[in-house]
Write an enzyme that holds these catalytic residues in place. Sequence first.
Site, mmCIF file in Angstrom:
data_model
loop_
_atom_site.group_PDB
_atom_site.id
_atom_site.type_symbol
_atom_site.label_atom_id
_atom_site.label_comp_id
_atom_site.label_asym_id
_atom_site.label_seq_id
_atom_site.Cartn_x
_atom_site.Cartn_y
_atom_site.Cartn_z
ATOM 1 N N GLU A 1 41.687 30.641 42.402
ATOM 2 C CA GLU A 1 42.991 30.905 41.776
ATOM 3 C C GLU A 1 43.462 29.676 41.016
ATOM 4 O O GLU A 1 43.953 29.766 39.892
ATOM 5 C CB GLU A 1 44.032 31.258 42.848
ATOM 6 N N GLU A 2 43.306 28.513 41.638
ATOM 7 C CA GLU A 2 43.760 27.281 41.004
ATOM 8 C C GLU A 2 43.051 27.092 39.656
ATOM 9 O O GLU A 2 43.683 26.772 38.646
ATOM 10 C CB GLU A 2 43.485 26.093 41.939
ATOM 11 N N GLY A 3 41.733 27.321 39.644
ATOM 12 C CA GLY A 3 40.976 27.193 38.400
ATOM 13 C C GLY A 3 41.384 28.246 37.380
ATOM 14 O O GLY A 3 41.622 27.933 36.210
#
Length: 498
Positions: A163-165
């Site tokens: 998700e962060e990426g």
Amino acid sequence: MLRAVAGSSAAVLGALAVALFLLLLTLARDAALPARNRYGLVFDAGSTHTSLYIYRWPAGKENGTGIVSQVEACSVQGPGISSYADNPAGAGASLKPCLDKAMEVVPAEQQQETPTYLGATAGMRLLREQNSSKAEQVLAEVAKAIGQYPVDFRGARILTGNEEGSFGWVTVNYLLETLIKWSFTGTWSHPPAEDVVGALDLGGASAQITFLPGTPLSDSSTRALLRLYGTNYSIYTHSYLCYGLQQALKMLLASLPQGNSSSPQISHPCYPRGYQENTTTAELYDSPCVQAPSTASPAESLTVTGTGDPAACSAAIEDLFNFSCGANQSCGFNGVYQPPVRGAFFAFSGLYHSLHLLNLTGGQPLSVVNATVRQLCNSSWQEVQEKFPTASSRQRRDACAASSYTLALLLHGYSFDRSSWPHIHFVQQVANADVGWTLGYMLNLTNMIPSEAPQRVVGLQRSSWVAATVLLTIILILTFCLLTAVCCQKGSSGYERL
Ligand SMILES: *[C@@H]1O[C@H](CO)[C@@H](O)[C@H](O)[C@H]1NC(C)=O
Ligand SMILES: *[C@@H]1O[C@H](CO)[C@@H](O)[C@H](O)[C@H]1NC(C)=O
Ligand SMILES: *[C@@H]1O[C@H](CO)[C@@H](O)[C@H](O)[C@H]1NC(C)=O
Ligand SMILES: *[C@@H]1O[C@H](CO)[C@@H](O)[C@H](O)[C@H]1NC(C)=O
Ligand SMILES: *[C@@H]1O[C@H](CO)[C@@H](O)[C@H](O)[C@H]1NC(C)=O
């Protein structure tokens, strides 16, 4: 005869000018109407510090691109929330000054409908690995603190690495308008897939690489499927836990030989010559990213001495990576599948900061970057202090290690090379907004990026502007004709006089 033409042109021009004036008056009145804004708040709870981003957009225009702007970024005093594992209430209290700030920015009557999120990243992922009940307590305390404010709080949670990426990738492409582009006339188009850029993020505890690959992915755990504005994107994304800057430098320090005398001592090839500090083995091994040897006794004190040796520094950093691909044909490092990098990339957060300190974010060729880093790594503590008069002592100590690590990660970890290097753009902001995962996260959770292509087009205002432009163009052309006519007349009478 010419004078007659000029006269009638002047009449037409006058009429058009009046029309234009009236139109512009209407437009100006529309623009002056108090446009209702909406706001959104996102806490980025990173491993080393927390920031609160305040976003704003015109109500009723949620589906456009480039609509959301960043009003303010408030930096929370103190360390990241994962550092409050033994004092969870302190994590909640630390957020209050920034929440107070947000209540000054967001008008009181809008606060109830202001979506507010807290997303935590790798620092909390590591804490959860160490002791999940401590991680839960910290999240509960920050949620309690935010809940005391009159906002539409939608939860505090730990993002996955994917998700962060992905959200970083969404943020940068949203800000660049490479997913959908509104033209001046109110129509929209999908820019070609080559315009979509990759995202490179370096946090304190993890590093993310995300891009649109050239071929189908052979490992589905690195795939994120997104449907944005009617287009499907199958992107490659991976987050390397422990390969964020702070944790990588911790692994580096712990990997260096400690001598074997009764008073252990570390020679650090990436610290400036003549730099010295004391630490303890407890501090050295206080992270799940480093493994304490069974022989280490926690209280032991250590002296760390800089040797400023560029070649040894590079070699020690390379040793943090395992470049064997194992079963994968193409990989990043530590056996993680990665297709070859492709297209343009935007590199932000730690990647930007570590090179910006050396003035190396201006598109310098790789040879210049390498030479500058090598020269820095060959400096004494005295020289480093003079070179960075405004930097903190920690930034000075880590300047060589951080820039060397950044280069190793990009060139050897992700396999950028001399020819792909110029396609990496080092940025902190795009369109006056900080680049990171927070904006993409909010856009996704508020459904501001619809999965289908927009139906609604051309607001009234857009068409009015088009009409005004057309009119203005006509007037300019007529003015030109009129001036030419008058000029020719003068010119011909001049010749007559000769
Ligand atoms: C945005 O798009 C969604 C789905 O396409 C639609 O339901 C919604 O009404 C749109 N919102 C605005 C403000 O146009
Ligand atoms: C986790 O932390 C709690 C205190 O919050 C403690 O009681 C528990 O023993 C810890 N668990 C482990 C496995 O360290
Ligand atoms: C490096 O990675 C390969 C494949 O992933 C693995 O077989 C090997 O044991 C690793 N080496 C070290 C030193 O960890
Ligand atoms: C970076 O550039 C600024 C201004 O151009 C200059 O003042 C500063 O000394 C430079 N820093 C380094 C490390 O070269
Ligand atoms: C955004 O939200 C939708 C659901 O609304 C979800 O299907 C999608 O995977 C999310 N995007 C990302 C990048 O997680």
